[in-house]
Design a protein around this motif. Sequence first.
Motif, short mmCIF file in Angstrom:
data_model
loop_
_atom_site.label_atom_id
_atom_site.label_comp_id
_atom_site.label_asym_id
_atom_site.label_seq_id
_atom_site.Cartn_x
_atom_site.Cartn_y
_atom_site.Cartn_z
N ALA A 2 0.84 -1.21 0.00
CA ALA A 2 0.00 0.00 0.00
C ALA A 2 0.86 1.24 0.00
O ALA A 2 1.77 1.37 0.83
N ALA A 3 0.58 2.13 -0.95
CA ALA A 3 1.21 3.45 -0.89
C ALA A 3 0.60 4.17 0.30
O ALA A 3 -0.61 4.12 0.51
N ARG A 4 1.44 4.82 1.06
CA ARG A 4 0.94 5.63 2.18
C ARG A 4 1.34 7.07 1.90
O ARG A 4 2.52 7.38 1.84
N GLY A 7 -8.55 2.98 7.58
CA GLY A 7 -7.53 1.97 7.29
C GLY A 7 -7.22 1.80 5.81
O GLY A 7 -6.55 0.83 5.43
N GLN A 8 -7.65 2.74 4.97
CA GLN A 8 -7.49 2.55 3.52
C GLN A 8 -6.03 2.49 3.07
O GLN A 8 -5.75 1.95 2.00
N ALA A 9 -5.12 3.07 3.85
CA ALA A 9 -3.71 3.08 3.41
C ALA A 9 -2.87 2.03 4.15
O ALA A 9 -1.65 2.05 4.08
N LEU A 10 -3.54 1.11 4.83
CA LEU A 10 -2.78 0.12 5.62
C LEU A 10 -2.49 -1.13 4.79
O LEU A 10 -3.20 -1.44 3.84
N LEU A 30 -2.32 17.05 2.74
CA LEU A 30 -2.71 15.76 2.14
C LEU A 30 -1.84 15.61 0.91
O LEU A 30 -1.41 16.62 0.32
N THR A 31 -1.60 14.37 0.47
CA THR A 31 -0.70 14.23 -0.68
C THR A 31 -1.47 14.25 -2.00
O THR A 31 -2.66 13.93 -2.07
N VAL A 32 -0.72 14.59 -3.04
CA VAL A 32 -1.27 14.62 -4.39
C VAL A 32 -1.82 13.24 -4.75
O VAL A 32 -2.96 13.10 -5.20
N GLY A 33 -1.04 12.18 -4.51
CA GLY A 33 -1.48 10.82 -4.85
C GLY A 33 -2.67 10.37 -4.02
O GLY A 33 -3.56 9.69 -4.51
N GLY A 34 -2.71 10.79 -2.75
CA GLY A 34 -3.80 10.39 -1.85
C GLY A 34 -5.12 11.02 -2.27
O GLY A 34 -6.14 10.34 -2.34
N GLY A 52 -9.46 6.11 -8.25
CA GLY A 52 -9.38 4.64 -8.29
C GLY A 52 -8.96 4.00 -6.98
O GLY A 52 -8.64 2.80 -6.95
N LEU A 53 -8.94 4.75 -5.88
CA LEU A 53 -8.72 4.21 -4.53
C LEU A 53 -7.43 3.39 -4.44
O LEU A 53 -7.36 2.41 -3.69
N GLY A 54 -6.45 3.79 -5.23
CA GLY A 54 -5.13 3.14 -5.17
C GLY A 54 -5.11 1.72 -5.70
O GLY A 54 -4.15 0.99 -5.47
P1 FAD Z 1 -3.50 8.21 2.49
O1 FAD Z 1 -4.50 8.21 3.57
O2 FAD Z 1 -2.11 7.94 2.85
O3 FAD Z 1 -3.96 7.19 1.34
C1 FAD Z 1 -5.28 7.16 0.87
C2 FAD Z 1 -5.46 6.02 -0.13
O4 FAD Z 1 -4.78 6.32 -1.33
C3 FAD Z 1 -4.90 4.69 0.33
O5 FAD Z 1 -5.66 3.65 -0.21
C4 FAD Z 1 -3.50 4.68 -0.23
O6 FAD Z 1 -3.01 3.38 -0.39
C5 FAD Z 1 -3.73 5.39 -1.55
N1 FAD Z 1 -2.59 6.18 -1.98
C6 FAD Z 1 -1.86 7.05 -1.26
N2 FAD Z 1 -0.92 7.61 -2.03
C7 FAD Z 1 -1.07 7.07 -3.27
C8 FAD Z 1 -0.40 7.23 -4.50
N3 FAD Z 1 0.64 8.06 -4.63
N4 FAD Z 1 -0.81 6.50 -5.56
C9 FAD Z 1 -1.85 5.65 -5.46
N5 FAD Z 1 -2.51 5.44 -4.31
C10 FAD Z 1 -2.13 6.15 -3.23
N6 FAD Z 1 -10.66 15.18 1.20
C11 FAD Z 1 -11.21 16.02 0.33
O7 FAD Z 1 -11.49 15.65 -0.81
N7 FAD Z 1 -11.46 17.32 0.67
C12 FAD Z 1 -11.12 17.83 1.87
O8 FAD Z 1 -11.35 18.98 2.13
C13 FAD Z 1 -10.51 16.95 2.81
N8 FAD Z 1 -10.11 17.41 4.01
C14 FAD Z 1 -9.53 16.56 4.89
C15 FAD Z 1 -9.10 17.06 6.12
C16 FAD Z 1 -8.51 16.22 7.04
C17 FAD Z 1 -8.05 16.78 8.37
C18 FAD Z 1 -8.36 14.85 6.74
C19 FAD Z 1 -7.78 13.91 7.73
C20 FAD Z 1 -8.78 14.34 5.50
C21 FAD Z 1 -9.36 15.20 4.57
N9 FAD Z 1 -9.77 14.74 3.33
C22 FAD Z 1 -10.32 15.61 2.43
C23 FAD Z 1 -9.67 13.33 2.96
C24 FAD Z 1 -8.39 13.06 2.20
O9 FAD Z 1 -8.46 13.57 0.90
C25 FAD Z 1 -8.19 11.54 2.06
O10 FAD Z 1 -8.18 10.95 3.32
C26 FAD Z 1 -6.89 11.25 1.37
O11 FAD Z 1 -6.84 9.90 1.06
C27 FAD Z 1 -5.79 11.60 2.31
O12 FAD Z 1 -4.63 11.74 1.63
P2 FAD Z 1 -3.30 11.06 2.16
O13 FAD Z 1 -2.30 11.68 1.31
O14 FAD Z 1 -3.11 11.16 3.60
O15 FAD Z 1 -3.61 9.56 1.68
#
Ligand code: FAD
Length: 508
Positions: free
Chosen positions: A90-92, A100-103, A162-166, A217-219
Amino acid sequence: MAVGIVINRLVLVVAYFAGAAVVSSWLDDVPPEIASKLDSGSNATARFATDYGGVTRAANPAAVFHPSTADDIAALLRFAYCAESPFPVAARGNGHSVRGQALAPGGVAIDMAALGGGRRRINVSSAGMYVDAGGEQLWIDVLEAALRQGLSPQSWTDYLYLTVGGTLSNAGISGQAFRHGPQISNVYELDVVTGKGEMITCSSQSDRDLFYGVLGGLGQLGVITRARIALRPAPARVRWLRLFYTDLGDLTRDQEFLISLPETTGFDYVEGQVLLSHQRVGNSTFYSKQDVDSINRLKGELNIIYFLEGALYYDSPSIADQKIEDLLKQLNFVPGFVFSNDVTYLEFLNRVHNEIQKLNSTDDDDSSSTAPLHPWLNLFLPKSGVRDFQLGILENINLTGLILLYPLNKNRWNDIMTATVPNEEVFYTVGFLWTATVEDWGTFDALNNEILGFCDQHGIEVKQYLPHYTSKLDWAWHFGSDKWEKFVQLKRRYDPKALLSPGQQIFN
Ligand code: FAD
C-alpha cells in the motif's frame, strides 16, 4: 440497494484484520537493492498500523519501504508480483484516511514521503501552465511552489496537508469544485507504477483507460508517482464571508443559486455548515467576540442554524466590493448576519491548518496527550434527498460535531473516471466530521450506520465519499454495475494479483 451496511463495523474491522495473513517469509528472499530500503523494525512498522481516523487498528505491515525513486517502487512491485507468495503493498501518502485505507497488514507499506530523498519533486511550468508534482507531495507545497510564479491549481481540498497521490486516488473536493470540478478533473497526465511493476505515463491521449481508472481509483490500479496538474494565475487576496440562516431551504436555495453563476459574477468558493442543537459558535479566529455573542443570541433556543461560506478572489478591492454588494442583495440570509474577513490567497487556502495552529497556541486547557479518533462519514447526497435528510437525520442528531453541507455540479465530474457520484445534476457533499475518544467512538459509528440505514430505507441514493465497505456486493452497489464491471476489468489488467491498497477491502 446497499447490502450489509448496517452491520457493526467494529466486528468487520476485527474480522478483516484477523483474516489478514501475516506472511513475511518472503522478507528473507528480497534482493539486496530492495532490502536496503525496507525497514521491518517494529518502531517503523507500528507507525504504519493506523491512520488519522484511529478507529482501525491493523496488524503491522511486515515492513516499511522507503523508496528514493519511482524505479524503486517498480522494483518492489515486480518482486511482490513474482514472489512465490505475492504480498500486499500500500502506498501511504500522509496517512489521513480514516478507515484503514492506506494500511497493508502483513505486507509492505510504501512510505511515499521518502521519494526524492527529502528533495521537493515539484516543477512549475509557467509556459505550459501546469505543475509536475510527485505523488508524495503535499498540496501546501504544490501551492507554495506555484505561487512563487504567480500561479495556482484551481481545485482544492479544505486541508492542504494531504498528498497529491492520496487525494487523486479519491477525488479531492472543496468549495471550488462546483466550478472547476474535483482535483481529479484538473489533471493532464500521470506517471503510474502498476501492480505488475510496469511504469506507465498515461493521459487522456495515451493509456487513457489507466489514466481515468486511477483518478478516483482508490489506489487499486497503480501507485501515482507524478501528476501534471493544471494551473491558472493566482489572485492576490480573498474576501471570505459567512452568512447565517435559520432555514435549510433558504440556505440550499442560495447555495444552488451561487453554484449556477458564472465566474464573472459569482463567488469562487461556496461551502456551508450546520450548527446542531447543542452547538454554539465558539472561539475562532474568524469572528470577533461581539460576532460570537450575536450569533449565539440568534441561535438561542433554535434547534439548528446554518451558515453559508463564500469566498471571492480579487486583485482590485473596488471590483470585489461591488461584486459582493450585488451578490448579497440576491441572497436570503438572516438580515445583518453576514461576517467577513479579508485575507491573502495563501491564508485562505491554508485556513484549516492556520485555524488549528492558532487555536492550539491559545488553548491552555489542552493537557490531553491522547490523540482523538475521527470516525468520519462523508456522503454525496442527491439534491432530491435533502429535505428527507433534514427531517430524518439533521433534526434528530443528539451528538455534536462538525457537519459540512454544500452543493456540487455533476457536470464538472467526468463519469469515465472511477470516482462515483449520485445521478443528479446537483448533489450535496455532507461531511460528518466527528471527533471521538477510544471510549465513545462506537456511538458515532452507530450514528453513521443509522444515517446510512435511513438513506437506504428512504431510497435516497447517497454515495459515500472516501468510501468504506467490506463486501464485494456493497462495492458493486457503490460503483453501479457498469462502472464496477469496468473497474474489475481494469484491476485484472493492471493489478491481477490484487496486491495494491488492500486496506480499501475491495478485491482482497
Ligand atoms: P492516504 O491516507 O495515505 O492514502 C489514501 C489512499 O490512497 C490509500 O488507499 C492509499 O493506499 C492510496 N494512496 C496514497 N498515495 C497514493 C499514490 N501516490 N498513488 C496511489 N494510491 C495512493 N478530502 C477532500 O477531498 N477534501 C477535503 O477537504 C478533505 N479534508 C480533509 C481534512 C482532514 C483533516 C483529513 C484527515 C482528511 C481530509 N480529506 C479531504 C480526505 C483526504 O483527501 C483523504 O483521506 C486522502 O486519502 C488523504 O490523503 P493522504 O495523502 O493522507 O492519503
